[in-house]
Motif scaffolding. Structure first.
Motif, PDB file in Angstrom:
ATOM      1  N   ILE A 270     -32.562  85.313 -13.906  1.00 43.10           N
ATOM      2  CA  ILE A 270     -32.540  86.608 -14.685  1.00 43.10           C
ATOM      3  C   ILE A 270     -33.632  86.225 -15.886  1.00 43.10           C
ATOM      4  CG2 ILE A 270     -32.512  88.946 -15.645  1.00 43.10           C
ATOM      5  CD1 ILE A 270     -30.721  89.394 -12.773  1.00 43.10           C
ATOM      6  N   SER A 271     -32.734  85.689 -16.627  1.00 40.67           N
ATOM      7  CA  SER A 271     -32.682  84.819 -18.318  1.00 40.67           C
ATOM      8  C   SER A 271     -33.700  84.385 -18.208  1.00 40.67           C
ATOM      9  CB  SER A 271     -31.238  84.501 -18.999  1.00 40.67           C
ATOM     10  OG  SER A 271     -32.130  84.407 -20.436  1.00 40.67           O
ATOM     11  N   ASP A 272     -33.743  83.065 -17.353  1.00 46.29           N
ATOM     12  CA  ASP A 272     -34.947  81.882 -17.175  1.00 46.29           C
ATOM     13  C   ASP A 272     -35.821  82.615 -16.425  1.00 46.29           C
ATOM     14  OD1 ASP A 272     -33.269  80.393 -18.008  1.00 46.29           O
ATOM     15  OD2 ASP A 272     -32.624  79.337 -15.814  1.00 46.29           O
ATOM     16  N   LEU A 273     -36.039  84.040 -15.717  1.00 45.64           N
ATOM     17  CA  LEU A 273     -37.209  84.588 -15.167  1.00 45.64           C
ATOM     18  C   LEU A 273     -37.632  85.136 -15.991  1.00 45.64           C
ATOM     19  CD1 LEU A 273     -38.886  84.605 -12.697  1.00 45.64           C
ATOM     20  CD2 LEU A 273     -37.092  86.933 -12.152  1.00 45.64           C
ATOM     21  N   ILE A 274     -37.207  85.922 -17.309  1.00 47.99           N
ATOM     22  CA  ILE A 274     -37.522  86.430 -18.347  1.00 47.99           C
ATOM     23  C   ILE A 274     -38.441  85.947 -19.227  1.00 47.99           C
ATOM     24  CG2 ILE A 274     -36.896  88.215 -20.660  1.00 47.99           C
ATOM     25  CD1 ILE A 274     -35.009  89.449 -18.870  1.00 47.99           C
ATOM     26  N   ARG A 275     -37.978  85.055 -19.202  1.00 46.06           N
ATOM     27  CA  ARG A 275     -38.195  83.653 -20.640  1.00 46.06           C
ATOM     28  C   ARG A 275     -39.347  82.474 -20.525  1.00 46.06           C
ATOM     29  NH1 ARG A 275     -34.355  81.030 -22.577  1.00 46.06           N
ATOM     30  NH2 ARG A 275     -32.954  81.452 -20.668  1.00 46.06           N
ATOM     31  N   ASN A 276     -39.143  81.965 -19.057  1.00 46.75           N
ATOM     32  CA  ASN A 276     -40.353  81.177 -18.321  1.00 46.75           C
ATOM     33  C   ASN A 276     -41.419  81.570 -17.097  1.00 46.75           C
ATOM     34  OD1 ASN A 276     -40.551  78.789 -17.042  1.00 46.75           O
ATOM     35  ND2 ASN A 276     -38.759  77.716 -16.677  1.00 46.75           N
ATOM     36  N   PRO A 277     -42.075  81.329 -18.416  1.00 47.12           N
ATOM     37  CA  PRO A 277     -44.380  81.680 -17.296  1.00 47.12           C
ATOM     38  C   PRO A 277     -44.159  80.620 -16.062  1.00 47.12           C
ATOM     39  CG  PRO A 277     -43.946  81.035 -19.158  1.00 47.12           C
ATOM     40  CD  PRO A 277     -42.876  81.144 -19.497  1.00 47.12           C
ATOM     41  N   GLU A 278     -43.908  79.641 -15.749  1.00 45.25           N
ATOM     42  CA  GLU A 278     -43.942  78.663 -15.145  1.00 45.25           C
ATOM     43  C   GLU A 278     -42.571  79.177 -13.687  1.00 45.25           C
ATOM     44  OE1 GLU A 278     -44.607  76.000 -12.155  1.00 45.25           O
ATOM     45  OE2 GLU A 278     -45.797  77.057 -13.607  1.00 45.25           O
ATOM     46  N   LEU A 279     -41.355  79.471 -14.084  1.00 44.46           N
ATOM     47  CA  LEU A 279     -40.820  80.712 -13.076  1.00 44.46           C
ATOM     48  C   LEU A 279     -41.144  81.770 -12.978  1.00 44.46           C
ATOM     49  CD1 LEU A 279     -37.952  79.805 -12.197  1.00 44.46           C
ATOM     50  CD2 LEU A 279     -36.662  81.199 -13.511  1.00 44.46           C
ATOM     51  N   GLN A 280     -41.785  82.537 -13.669  1.00 45.26           N
ATOM     52  CA  GLN A 280     -42.684  83.527 -13.144  1.00 45.26           C
ATOM     53  C   GLN A 280     -43.685  83.457 -11.769  1.00 45.26           C
ATOM     54  OE1 GLN A 280     -43.735  85.368 -17.033  1.00 45.26           O
ATOM     55  NE2 GLN A 280     -41.559  85.692 -17.426  1.00 45.26           N
ATOM     56  N   ARG A 281     -44.368  82.538 -11.752  1.00 48.68           N
ATOM     57  CA  ARG A 281     -45.230  82.119 -11.543  1.00 48.68           C
ATOM     58  C   ARG A 281     -45.183  82.354 -10.111  1.00 48.68           C
ATOM     59  NH1 ARG A 281     -47.656  80.763 -16.329  1.00 48.68           N
ATOM     60  NH2 ARG A 281     -47.574  78.737 -16.146  1.00 48.68           N
ATOM     61  N   GLN A 282     -43.519  80.909 -10.459  1.00 50.96           N
ATOM     62  CA  GLN A 282     -43.334  80.263  -8.546  1.00 50.96           C
ATOM     63  C   GLN A 282     -42.249  81.615  -8.243  1.00 50.96           C
ATOM     64  OE1 GLN A 282     -40.632  77.192  -9.981  1.00 50.96           O
ATOM     65  NE2 GLN A 282     -42.278  76.338 -10.779  1.00 50.96           N
ATOM     66  N   PHE A 283     -42.079  82.707  -8.375  1.00 51.72           N
ATOM     67  CA  PHE A 283     -41.457  83.241  -8.209  1.00 51.72           C
ATOM     68  C   PHE A 283     -42.260  84.726  -7.170  1.00 51.72           C
ATOM     69  CE2 PHE A 283     -39.016  87.928  -8.566  1.00 51.72           C
ATOM     70  CZ  PHE A 283     -38.121  87.322  -8.023  1.00 51.72           C
ATOM     71  N   SER A 284     -43.659  84.739  -7.872  1.00 54.67           N
ATOM     72  CA  SER A 284     -44.322  85.869  -7.362  1.00 54.67           C
ATOM     73  C   SER A 284     -45.208  85.061  -6.906  1.00 54.67           C
ATOM     74  CB  SER A 284     -45.537  85.797  -8.820  1.00 54.67           C
ATOM     75  OG  SER A 284     -45.047  86.416  -9.636  1.00 54.67           O
ATOM     76  N   ARG A 285     -45.019  84.056  -6.096  1.00 58.47           N
ATOM     77  CA  ARG A 285     -46.283  83.296  -4.675  1.00 58.47           C
ATOM     78  C   ARG A 285     -44.758  83.008  -3.677  1.00 58.47           C
ATOM     79  NH1 ARG A 285     -47.809  79.537  -9.044  1.00 58.47           N
ATOM     80  NH2 ARG A 285     -46.314  77.713  -8.613  1.00 58.47           N
TER      81      ARG A 285
ATOM     82  N   ARG B 256     -33.507  78.395  -4.755  1.00 58.56           N
ATOM     83  CA  ARG B 256     -34.165  76.898  -5.395  1.00 58.56           C
ATOM     84  C   ARG B 256     -32.874  76.696  -6.375  1.00 58.56           C
ATOM     85  NH1 ARG B 256     -38.320  75.464  -7.497  1.00 58.56           N
ATOM     86  NH2 ARG B 256     -39.496  77.249  -6.575  1.00 58.56           N
ATOM     87  N   ALA B 257     -32.530  78.703  -6.884  1.00 58.63           N
ATOM     88  CA  ALA B 257     -32.272  78.350  -8.398  1.00 58.63           C
ATOM     89  C   ALA B 257     -30.651  78.522  -7.950  1.00 58.63           C
ATOM     90  CB  ALA B 257     -32.274  79.417  -8.923  1.00 58.63           C
ATOM     91  N   GLY B 258     -30.360  78.520  -7.052  1.00 60.11           N
ATOM     92  CA  GLY B 258     -28.894  78.927  -5.690  1.00 60.11           C
ATOM     93  C   GLY B 258     -28.080  79.870  -5.901  1.00 60.11           C
ATOM     94  N   LEU B 259     -28.853  81.330  -6.133  1.00 57.85           N
ATOM     95  CA  LEU B 259     -28.803  82.181  -5.685  1.00 57.85           C
ATOM     96  C   LEU B 259     -28.086  82.355  -4.305  1.00 57.85           C
ATOM     97  CD1 LEU B 259     -31.483  84.121  -7.505  1.00 57.85           C
ATOM     98  CD2 LEU B 259     -29.038  83.529  -8.311  1.00 57.85           C
ATOM     99  N   SER B 260     -26.521  83.319  -4.023  1.00 57.28           N
ATOM    100  CA  SER B 260     -26.706  83.559  -3.016  1.00 57.28           C
ATOM    101  C   SER B 260     -27.441  84.521  -1.879  1.00 57.28           C
ATOM    102  CB  SER B 260     -24.812  83.835  -3.246  1.00 57.28           C
ATOM    103  OG  SER B 260     -25.415  85.565  -3.170  1.00 57.28           O
TER     104      SER B 260
END
Length: 164
Positions: A6-21, A29-33
């Motif tokens: 969540i912290s990375d998603l808030i701060r990282n525009p590239e991760l935001q784009r990946q998450f949107s796609r 890939r982030a290792g979430l259960s």
């Protein structure tokens, strides 16, 4: 994992784009259960908070999240320099991380040190080894020593270094 994601998603525009796609693949890939991914996918606060509370209850995670931020500067070796000198400076303290740097500060005169290494990074008993150039025109006085980690957390030891 969830807190960091969540912290990375808030701060990282590239991760935001990946998450949107492709949110599912990004979370995997982030290792979430699977339960964490489901909670985020629902977009409801309470299920996400349940997983965050479980993570924070872990002593190891608690130490990483909270204690790491308390950068403490304990002492310097040596604690004195003459104008026009270059010296090997060691700053001793707690929770310096790899990439940390030191600055010897007096109002209007900052002397940045060049980091050579950090021993025991992210732990108590950290040692920041650096090289400090003290130009010949450096004002005499008693300086504060500041250590700054790459994440912006810092510690200050007032009146820890003298130029005379």
């Amino acid at each position: 994992m969830l807190l960091h994601f969540i912290s990375d998603l808030i701060r990282n525009p590239e991760l935001q784009r990946q998450f949107s796609r492709d949110p599912e693949d990004t979370m995997r890939r982030a290792g979430l259960s699977e339960p964490q991914r489901e909670a985020l996918h629902k977009g409801q606060l309470e299920p996400v908070m349940k997983h965050l509370r479980a993570e924070l209850a872990s002593l190891e995670l608690f130490a990483v999240v909270w204690v790491k931020a308390v950068v403490q500067v304990g002492s310097t070796q040596p604690g004195i320099a003459a104008p026009g000198s270059t010296l090997a400076l060691q700053v001793l303290g707690d929770f310096f991380t790899t990439g940390a740097f030191a600055v010897v500060k007096l109002e209007g005169a900052d002397l940045p040190a060049v980091t050579r290494s950090v021993e025991n990074p992210g732990q108590r008993g950290s040692v920041l080894s650096c090289t400090l150039d003290v130009p010949a025109n450096t004002p005499m006085g008693v300086y504060d020593v500041v250590v700054v980690n790459p994440d912006g957390h810092y510690g200050v030891l007032p009146k820890a270094f003298r130029v005379e």
